[in-house]
Scaffold this motif. Structure first.
Motif, PDB file in Angstrom:
ATOM      1  N   ALA A 143      13.960  49.785 -81.735  1.00 29.53           N
ATOM      2  CA  ALA A 143      13.547  50.906 -81.606  1.00 29.53           C
ATOM      3  C   ALA A 143      15.249  51.557 -81.358  1.00 29.53           C
ATOM      4  O   ALA A 143      15.183  53.043 -81.987  1.00 29.53           O
ATOM      5  CB  ALA A 143      13.147  50.460 -80.099  1.00 29.53           C
ATOM      6  N   LEU A 155      14.834  54.988 -83.134  1.00 29.99           N
ATOM      7  CA  LEU A 155      14.255  56.644 -83.028  1.00 29.99           C
ATOM      8  C   LEU A 155      15.086  57.686 -83.020  1.00 29.99           C
ATOM      9  O   LEU A 155      14.354  58.306 -83.057  1.00 29.99           O
ATOM     10  CB  LEU A 155      14.375  56.264 -81.271  1.00 29.99           C
ATOM     11  CG  LEU A 155      13.653  57.407 -80.435  1.00 29.99           C
ATOM     12  CD1 LEU A 155      12.246  57.787 -80.476  1.00 29.99           C
ATOM     13  CD2 LEU A 155      14.227  57.177 -78.862  1.00 29.99           C
ATOM     14  N   LEU A 164       6.436  56.008 -85.223  1.00 23.42           N
ATOM     15  CA  LEU A 164       7.312  55.323 -84.099  1.00 23.42           C
ATOM     16  C   LEU A 164       6.456  53.788 -83.293  1.00 23.42           C
ATOM     17  O   LEU A 164       6.739  54.739 -82.400  1.00 23.42           O
ATOM     18  CB  LEU A 164       8.758  55.212 -83.853  1.00 23.42           C
ATOM     19  CG  LEU A 164       9.695  53.899 -82.571  1.00 23.42           C
ATOM     20  CD1 LEU A 164      10.130  52.559 -84.193  1.00 23.42           C
ATOM     21  CD2 LEU A 164      10.831  54.537 -82.870  1.00 23.42           C
ATOM     22  N   ARG A 172      11.755  52.076 -72.316  1.00 28.70           N
ATOM     23  CA  ARG A 172      12.122  53.588 -72.501  1.00 28.70           C
ATOM     24  C   ARG A 172      13.704  53.661 -71.433  1.00 28.70           C
ATOM     25  O   ARG A 172      14.196  54.195 -71.563  1.00 28.70           O
ATOM     26  CB  ARG A 172      11.395  54.829 -71.459  1.00 28.70           C
ATOM     27  CG  ARG A 172      10.152  54.438 -72.619  1.00 28.70           C
ATOM     28  CD  ARG A 172       8.832  54.864 -72.190  1.00 28.70           C
ATOM     29  NE  ARG A 172       7.760  55.009 -73.013  1.00 28.70           N
ATOM     30  CZ  ARG A 172       7.235  55.929 -74.223  1.00 28.70           C
ATOM     31  NH1 ARG A 172       8.432  56.640 -73.951  1.00 28.70           N
ATOM     32  NH2 ARG A 172       6.618  55.306 -74.722  1.00 28.70           N
ATOM     33  N   LEU A 176       7.867  57.825 -78.599  1.00 23.30           N
ATOM     34  CA  LEU A 176       7.572  56.694 -79.145  1.00 23.30           C
ATOM     35  C   LEU A 176       5.940  56.097 -78.663  1.00 23.30           C
ATOM     36  O   LEU A 176       5.897  56.555 -77.747  1.00 23.30           O
ATOM     37  CB  LEU A 176       8.438  55.679 -78.557  1.00 23.30           C
ATOM     38  CG  LEU A 176       8.291  54.510 -78.017  1.00 23.30           C
ATOM     39  CD1 LEU A 176       9.055  53.616 -78.955  1.00 23.30           C
ATOM     40  CD2 LEU A 176       9.581  54.256 -77.018  1.00 23.30           C
ATOM     41  N   CYS A 192       4.890  53.284 -77.192  1.00 24.50           N
ATOM     42  CA  CYS A 192       5.114  51.993 -76.470  1.00 24.50           C
ATOM     43  C   CYS A 192       4.265  52.154 -75.386  1.00 24.50           C
ATOM     44  O   CYS A 192       4.578  52.535 -73.877  1.00 24.50           O
ATOM     45  CB  CYS A 192       6.232  51.151 -76.349  1.00 24.50           C
ATOM     46  SG  CYS A 192       6.279  49.731 -75.749  1.00 24.50           S
TER      47      CYS A 192
END
Length: 258
Positions: free
Chosen positions: A185, A189, A196, A209, A225, A227
């Motif tokens: 990631a 990113l 993503l 994060r 992102l 997630c």
């Protein structure tokens, strides 16, 4: 048309581009009648025929122009006036661009990855499966994959993204290791792929994060992102989780771009 089914299926799997030329009308003396087809691949390959000679060269010239970008078009051909042929017939050919599927880089060949690949490929994504485990990364397990690659590292993913072009590339990270998920990631990113997503819980999301902030990610990038990734369908099995992920991929693919 039957002879073109296998090339069309391969085109769909690979995400390549092609143009299909179909004779939709033929009047008078013409080399082929309505229904004749020709498939021109982006690599210059030809399958089928719409008549050969000057007619086919004329159609191929138009098809090659479409490979560079453009919408489907009808081409009317007067064999006498346009091509200097004595046949005297007329043909109308429909040229249709095909392929150019969005590319999905799927990092992880486990249970969820298996289901994501199967469904995403059926939904028109060209799927590249990336996993270092040879026993899992096999054509038998992933018949829908366009590519199977072993370099499941940050550098490997970076190279793939730079080669693919990030504007149309989707990245799904679902490996066997939280640490590897974090590294992949962090590599993806800043390159700004179209999508993503990283599999995980809210707790994993918070930790990821935090890790990305420590690596210099700004809040704008973190906002892109996904997630946990996937639509909130409440599924628990690998197939249900894959359904939620691919549904989100399709939604993003169909979202109008600014």
């Amino acid at each position: 048309m039957l002879d073109l089914l296998d090339p069309l299926a391969a085109l769909r799997r690979s995400g390549g581009r092609a143009v299909m030329a179909t004779v939709v009308e033929a009047q008078g003396s013409t080399p082929r009648k309505a229904g004749a087809r020709l498939l021109l691949g982006a690599d210059g390959s030809l399958m089928g025929t719409v008549g050969g000679g000057a007619v086919e060269r004329h159609v191929i010239d138009h098809a090659q122009a479409l490979l560079a970008g453009g919408e489907a078009v009808l081409v009317a051909i007067d064999l006498d006036a346009d091509l200097g042929m004595c046949c005297g017939g007329r043909m109308t050919v429909f040229l249709e661009p095909l392929g150019g599927a969005a590319e999905l880089l799927l990092c992880g060949a486990g249970h969820v990855g298996l289901e994501v690949c199967a469904l995403a490929s059926r939904c028109g994504f060209a799927v590249t499966v990336v996993d270092a485990r040879d026993e899992l990364r096999t054509p038998e397990r992933f018949p829908g994959a366009a590519r199977l690659l072993p370099d499941a590292t940050a550098d490997g993913l970076t190279a793939l993204l730079r080669a693919s072009g990030t504007a149309t590339t989707f990245v799904v990270i679902t490996t066997h290791s939280h640490a590897l998920d974090h590294e992949l990631a962090a590599a993806a990113l800043p390159l700004g792929p179209r999508y993503l997503g990283v599999i995980g819980s809210q707790r994993k999301s918070a930790k990821l994060r935090e890790h990305l902030r420590s690596r210099g990610a700004d809040e704008a990038a973190l906002g892109r992102l996904r997630c946990p990734m996937g639509l909130p369908l409440g599924g628990q099995t690998p197939a249900e989780i894959a359904l939620s992920i691919v549904a989100e991929l399709v939604a993003e693919r169909n979202r109008p771009q600014p």
